[in-house]
Scaffold this motif. Sequence first.
Motif, short mmCIF file in Angstrom:
data_model
loop_
_atom_site.label_atom_id
_atom_site.label_comp_id
_atom_site.label_asym_id
_atom_site.label_seq_id
_atom_site.Cartn_x
_atom_site.Cartn_y
_atom_site.Cartn_z
N ASP A 107 0.92 -1.05 -0.03
CA ASP A 107 0.00 0.03 0.10
C ASP A 107 0.83 1.26 -0.14
N GLY A 108 0.80 2.21 -0.96
CA GLY A 108 1.17 3.41 -0.91
C GLY A 108 2.60 3.41 -1.83
N ALA A 109 3.12 2.01 -2.33
CA ALA A 109 4.13 2.12 -2.79
C ALA A 109 4.03 2.47 -4.38
N SER A 110 4.93 3.05 -5.08
CA SER A 110 5.01 3.56 -6.37
C SER A 110 4.99 2.34 -7.34
N TRP A 111 5.73 1.43 -7.09
CA TRP A 111 5.81 0.07 -7.97
C TRP A 111 5.90 -1.42 -7.10
N ALA A 112 5.64 -2.33 -7.95
CA ALA A 112 5.60 -3.43 -7.34
C ALA A 112 7.13 -3.96 -6.79
N ARG A 113 7.02 -5.06 -6.16
CA ARG A 113 8.30 -5.71 -5.82
C ARG A 113 8.36 -7.15 -5.75
N LEU A 114 9.59 -7.83 -5.93
CA LEU A 114 9.64 -9.07 -5.81
C LEU A 114 10.31 -9.62 -4.33
N GLU A 115 9.72 -10.42 -3.69
CA GLU A 115 10.16 -10.50 -2.22
C GLU A 115 11.16 -11.90 -2.39
N ALA A 129 2.00 1.98 -9.92
CA ALA A 129 0.68 2.31 -9.40
C ALA A 129 -0.03 3.20 -10.26
N VAL A 130 0.68 4.07 -10.90
CA VAL A 130 -0.07 5.04 -11.70
C VAL A 130 -0.71 4.47 -13.08
N ASP A 131 -0.30 3.13 -13.33
CA ASP A 131 -0.71 2.60 -14.49
C ASP A 131 -2.05 1.72 -14.40
N GLY A 132 -2.56 1.79 -13.08
CA GLY A 132 -3.74 1.29 -12.54
C GLY A 132 -4.02 -0.23 -12.99
#
Length: 155
Positions: A107-115, A129-132
């Motif tokens: 939540d609130g992150a600009s992009w995804a991430r691999l854990e 996130a801006v790409d919805g």
Amino acid sequence: MTSGPQASRPLTSRPRRVRWVAAAFAVVFVALFTVVAVLLGGDTSTGVYFRLSDQLAMVGIGVLLACGALWLTRPRVSADADGVTVRNLLGSTRFDWASVVGISFPDGASWARLELPDDEYVPVMAVQAVDGDRAVAAIREMRKLHRAAHAQQSA
């Protein structure tokens, strides 16, 4: 790759909105610095004389700034049945699905991430996130590939 109705096709995703904004800024930088270069060409009453080399340098600065803006379009993620390749601004790394613990979009992150194991993570700047809905679809497809790979390993 697995067969059957649950087989996932390879995924390639790039940020969309950033590409449009960066391209617009690149055009503005080149146009602005070209106009400034042309306007600086005449003799001025200030005693400062801009020569052709100065004008070309101004256009060159605009081109360099445009390249910097377009550099933001570099991120890409490619995933298939074997793993995922993450290309961010400075480099590209390939991860096997066995070394990926999960895929998240906090939540609130600009992009995804691999854990990754040991509480490490790698940002996936291509899924922003801006790409919805495009970002949601990319995350879902990556998670589907991840689940399929782990199910195949445990079988």
